[in-house]
Design an enzyme around this catalytic site. Structure first.
Site: not given
Ligand code: NAP
Length: 259
Positions: A142, A154, A186-187
């Protein structure tokens, strides 16, 4: 509904934690083969083992996707093991707070961790996606639409992912390759938890955010993002391309007077 993912092969970056984990699990639940590319070693190895023990084919490739050579290797290893690629879920990334104040080096670092591997993987996978008439799903945010403040890198990366979604949809429709984006808001994931814990009162901050989400005053679950992802990966969405799917309980677009 049968999503027809059996015998199909999907790469999920960051596929062993948070939203990526839920997407990997949703693909596996449909009988698909999941290749997890992530730097989270323990989580990736144990998920791949779990899938294999359940009788599914799966592969984990551990490393940092900022390394272009690793992106190339992810594609090569997938082909060596399974001979095809039916879809890529570009998901790995993090909101690193590289702000206007942080400076050029932090900004470039943020683009590297959040953006370049989205391009690199699709670049190296292209011949295989053309062969399979594959599907690409870019996980954006978002923040690409709303901004957040204090996170230029970002926001730029997430906006660029939307630009690439439309650009690739335009470039690849002659090959019947579809390209779509999902914008979570928001997740609750390990990354989100870490961010909440930076506030003096994380519980109050969480309650404040949740109170502003129209639908059921709750966060979106990772499984709800994953349901949209498997839909977009599957033939069921065969005429959907270049779209931005905002799975957020109405957070971004509904009238603020409602909350
Ligand atoms: P998360 O819980 O941190 O899971 C992401 C995974 O990707 C982690 O295992 C992380 O490793 C790995 N990772 C990140 N950068 C990497 C890289 N350069 N090379 C290899 N592995 C990498 O994150 P999430 O909240 O699930 O987010 C996933 C996606 O959704 C992201 O693109 C984020 O921007 C998007 N998003 C999330 C939300 C939300 O509310 N959670 C909202 C909007 C968008 P590390 O733990 O070592 O970093």
């Amino acid at each position: 509904m049968n999503l027809n993912l059996n015998d199909k092969v999907f790469i999920v970056t960051g596929g062993s934690k948070g939203i990526g984990e839920a997407i990997s699990r949703a693909i596996a639940a449909e009988g698909g083969t999941v290749v997890i590319a992530s730097r989270s070693k323990g989580e990736t190895e144990s998920m791949v083992k779990e899938f294999q023990q359940a009788g599914l084919k799966s592969l984990g490739i551990v490393g940092d996707l900022q390394d272009t050579e690793l992106c190339k290797q992810v594609i090569e290893d997938t082909i060596d093991h399974f001979g095809r690629i039916d879809g890529i879920v570009n998901n790995a990334g993090l909101n690193d707070g590289a702000s206007l104040e942080s400076g050029p080096e932090a900004f470039r670092k943020s683009l590297n961790v959040n953006l370049h591997h989205y391009y690199d993987l699709v670049h190296y996978a292209l011949p295989h996606l053309k062969e399979s008439k594959g599907s690409i799903v870019n996980i954006s945010s978002k923040v690409a639409l709303t901004g957040q403040g204090g996170t230029s890198g970002y926001a730029a990366a997430k906006g660029a992912q939307l630009g690439l979604t439309r650009e690739w949809a335009a470039e690849l429709y002659p090959f019947s390759i579809r390209v779509n984006a999902i914008l979570p808001a928001e997740v609750m994931t390990p990354l989100y938890r870490k961010w909440l814990d930076t506030f003096p009162d994380p519980t109050a901050k969480e309650a404040d955010i949740v109170s502003k989400i129209p639908l059921e005053k709750r966060m979106t679950t990772s499984a709800e993002i994953a349901a949209m992802a498997v839909f977009l990966l599957s033939d069921v969405s065969a005429h959907t391309t270049g779209q931005f799917m905002i799975v957020d309980g109405g957070y971004v677009h509904l009238d603020r007077a409602l909350t």
